[in-house]
Design an enzyme around this catalytic site. Structure first.
Site, PDB file in Angstrom:
ATOM      1  N   ASP A 294       5.600   1.781   8.220  1.00 34.99           N
ATOM      2  CA  ASP A 294       4.129   2.125   8.257  1.00 34.99           C
ATOM      3  C   ASP A 294       3.052   1.278   7.728  1.00 34.99           C
ATOM      4  O   ASP A 294       3.723   1.570   5.800  1.00 34.99           O
ATOM      5  CB  ASP A 294       4.477   3.699   8.122  1.00 34.99           C
ATOM      6  CG  ASP A 294       3.143   4.473   7.630  1.00 34.99           C
ATOM      7  OD1 ASP A 294       2.170   4.025   8.341  1.00 34.99           O
ATOM      8  OD2 ASP A 294       3.205   5.868   7.034  1.00 34.99           O
TER       9      ASP A 294
ATOM     10  N   GLU B 209      -1.500   3.696  11.097  1.00 34.84           N
ATOM     11  CA  GLU B 209      -0.304   4.326  10.859  1.00 34.84           C
ATOM     12  C   GLU B 209      -1.397   5.386  11.322  1.00 34.84           C
ATOM     13  O   GLU B 209      -0.025   6.057  11.412  1.00 34.84           O
ATOM     14  CB  GLU B 209      -0.802   4.475   9.058  1.00 34.84           C
ATOM     15  CG  GLU B 209      -0.711   6.051   8.431  1.00 34.84           C
ATOM     16  CD  GLU B 209      -0.242   5.645   7.177  1.00 34.84           C
ATOM     17  OE1 GLU B 209       0.210   6.066   5.983  1.00 34.84           O
ATOM     18  OE2 GLU B 209      -1.817   5.872   6.723  1.00 34.84           O
ATOM     19  N   GLU B 210      -2.185   6.159  11.428  1.00 39.35           N
ATOM     20  CA  GLU B 210      -3.165   7.611  12.212  1.00 39.35           C
ATOM     21  C   GLU B 210      -2.334   7.285  13.535  1.00 39.35           C
ATOM     22  O   GLU B 210      -1.603   8.783  13.430  1.00 39.35           O
ATOM     23  CB  GLU B 210      -4.669   7.373  12.268  1.00 39.35           C
ATOM     24  CG  GLU B 210      -4.799   7.366  10.882  1.00 39.35           C
ATOM     25  CD  GLU B 210      -5.285   5.875   9.691  1.00 39.35           C
ATOM     26  OE1 GLU B 210      -5.775   6.110   9.063  1.00 39.35           O
ATOM     27  OE2 GLU B 210      -4.780   4.787  10.864  1.00 39.35           O
TER      28      GLU B 210
ATOM     29  N   GLY C 119      -5.232  -7.923   8.224  1.00 36.67           N
ATOM     30  CA  GLY C 119      -6.337  -7.130   9.132  1.00 36.67           C
ATOM     31  C   GLY C 119      -7.990  -6.657   8.417  1.00 36.67           C
ATOM     32  O   GLY C 119      -8.092  -7.170   6.954  1.00 36.67           O
TER      33      GLY C 119
END
Length: 523
Positions: A299, A317-318, A434
């Site tokens: 994650d 992650e969300e 990112g």
């Protein structure tokens, strides 16, 4: 297209995926030797919220008797007798139990017919925030979602579930604090009850955003931020969340989930690490959660686990926390991750299908999770949350103190908990890149080094970047053929980072090739 490469390795012409000989098959075969957790038992570093005698006798998941504790080491529960408020009367103020008020108000949802009632109920026992909290996203969801009767049936069932808290979760829940190693195992039913309370915003002392607030070093758990500032993202989030509650209220899942906070006890000596470079499978196709099934899945976490799952965030992650909704409960008891910390979750269930990413995320319907369970009745899904440094200046990541931090962070997450015949491979990708401004090539090497020290192979997903497949595979193949150890590679990274300080270094992988060529020519 995936092409098997002869001894010595090679590159898939399509760039889709590459690997060394039969190594991918060996990795998958290793999944048959799952890391045996041993017998379920509590201890100084493991809190179990179910009755172990009943579990060992007939696999029944009954709550462990106990009482909640109102202190700095445990979750402060809504039903605690210490959770009080002052009610003004004719003869002054009188202390009242907040749980009595919560019970009275949530009971009103037995015949709810409009979302405004939910807002009124939540604000009735959160009076300090009645003018601050907005519910436009929740109202819009109820306006557009059909059928209404089914939706309000779910809300009623959620309220009933939340009110079972004293019976379902009688034992005190420890906080998983920074710098500590501790595990918490609880049933999926207990998680659903806790999350129902989070939805109705009943957890005390968890609403203040002040930097000196009691829980300022913990993620938010009450769902109030999800209800306001409506957007397309939040509508899709609410669809996903309600699918979870629809599922658990119709057919409560019968299993366990373990949340294990890990903290490295001592500094790793990377320069003298003699571990060989692990095997690698790399592909531009697929995703960690689908194609890394049965592996240790990374994650790409925020230090506050779950990141913006209850706000507007909607990246890797969300999305994972939404579809595997039980992960959200970790925000209740997990303090912000420190530089030497990781959180490993074993057993979360997937409840929703989805497509897209960020602004294009879309809930695509319910998912039936058929993942097998282990001896502890946990789904054989293992996720490790590790947070990378977010660099404002990309040059900073080439300072060795930051390289060390990322190595230690990854190793903390990858390090096996128990000795086993074979360890699960790590399923990962462009961790810390990112928005976090990480250098993809450096981060790939860091993860390879950490996995190698942890005796784990790596399955790496580049998420459509075929050029990156070639570059990472080429350097990995080179490192293996030249018998690099983790320590030797670390020394090369030190030299490269020193060059970076003087702005004289070029591409990282080219530097590795040149370094070896120069070294060989001198001999």
């Amino acid at each position: 297209m995936e092409v098997e490469v002869p001894q010595g390795g090679g590159v898939s012409p399509s760039g889709g995926a590459v690997w060394l000989g039969e190594e991918l098959a060996l990795m998958r075969r290793g999944l048959e030797y799952r890391e045996d957790p041993g017998e379920l038992q509590f201890g100084p570093r493991h809190t179990v919220l179910i009755n172990l005698l009943d579990f060992k006798k007939d696999k029944k998941l009954r709550p462990q008797p106990g009482s909640n504790l109102w202190n700095s080491d445990h979750v402060k529960m809504p039903n605690s007798t210490r959770n009080t408020f002052n009610k003004q009367g004719m003869f002054g103020s009188d202390k009242k139990l907040r749980w009595d008020l919560i019970k009275k108000k949530l009971s009103k949802l037995s015949d709810v017919t409009k979302s405004e009632t939910i807002e009124e109920v939540i604000k009735s026992y959160n009076v300090n925030y009645k003018n601050e909290w907005k519910f436009d996203a929740l109202h819009k969801y109820f306006e557009t979602e059909e059928p209404k009767r089914e939706l309000f049936r779910v809300v009623k069932a959620m309220a009933e579930l939340a009110l079972k808290l004293p019976d379902i979760c009688p034992k005190a829940i420890p906080l998983l604090k920074q710098g500590t190693s501790h595990s918490l195992t609880l049933s999926q039913e207990q998680i659903s009850c806790l999350l129902a309370n989070a939805f109705f915003c009943t957890f005390p002392h968890r609403n203040s955003t002040h930097p000196r607030a009691e829980y300022s070093n913990y993620p938010d758990i009450n769902f109030n931020r999800l209800f306001g500032e409506s957007s397309k993202r939040k509508q899709q989030k609410l669809k996903t969340i309600f699918q979870y509650f629809r599922s658990v209220t119709e057919e409560p899942p019968q299993g366990l989930v373990t949340f294990e906070r890990r903290s490295l006890a001592g500094r790793c000596d990377w320069k003298h690490c003699d571990s060989k470079i692990s095997k690698l499978h790399i592909t531009s196709k697929g995703t960690i959660e689908k194609d890394g099934k049965g592996m240790l899945q990374v994650d790409f976490a925020c230090a506050m686990v779950g990141g913006g799952v209850l706000g507007s965030g909607l990246i890797q992650e969300e999305i994972r926390f939404l579809t595997h909704t039980e992960l959200i409960v970790s925000r209740l008891f997990t303090e912000k991750l420190g530089d030497w910390d990781a959180l490993c979750i074993t057993g979360p269930q997937c409840y929703s299908k989805y497509s897209g990413y960020s602004d294009t995320y879309s809930w695509d319907g319910p998912h039936t999770d058929t993942t097998e369970r282990d001896r502890w009745m946990r789904r054989c899904t293992k996720i490790v949350a590790i947070d990378a440094i977010k660099f404002k200046n990309e040059q900073q990541q080439f300072e060795m103190r930051n390289v060390d931090r990322e190595l230690n962070k990854a190793y903390c997450g990858f390090k096996p908990r128990v000795q086993a015949q074979c360890y699960l491979p790590v399923a990962t990708g462009n961790w810390g890149c990112g928005a976090f401004n990480g250098d993809i090539k450096l981060k790939a090497l860091i993860q390879i080094m950490a996995a190698s020290k942890a005796s784990r192979d790596i399955v790496y997903f580049t998420f459509g970047n075929e050029e990156l497949v070639q570059e990472i595979w080429n350097v990995h193949n080179f490192l293996q053929k030249q018998h690099f150890t983790v320590g030797k590679l670390y020394s090369v990274l030190e030299m490269y980072c020193e060059r970076k300080r003087s702005r004289s270094a070029g591409d990282l992988y080219d530097f590795i090739y040149s370094f070896y060529a120069d070294l060989k020519s001198k001999h």
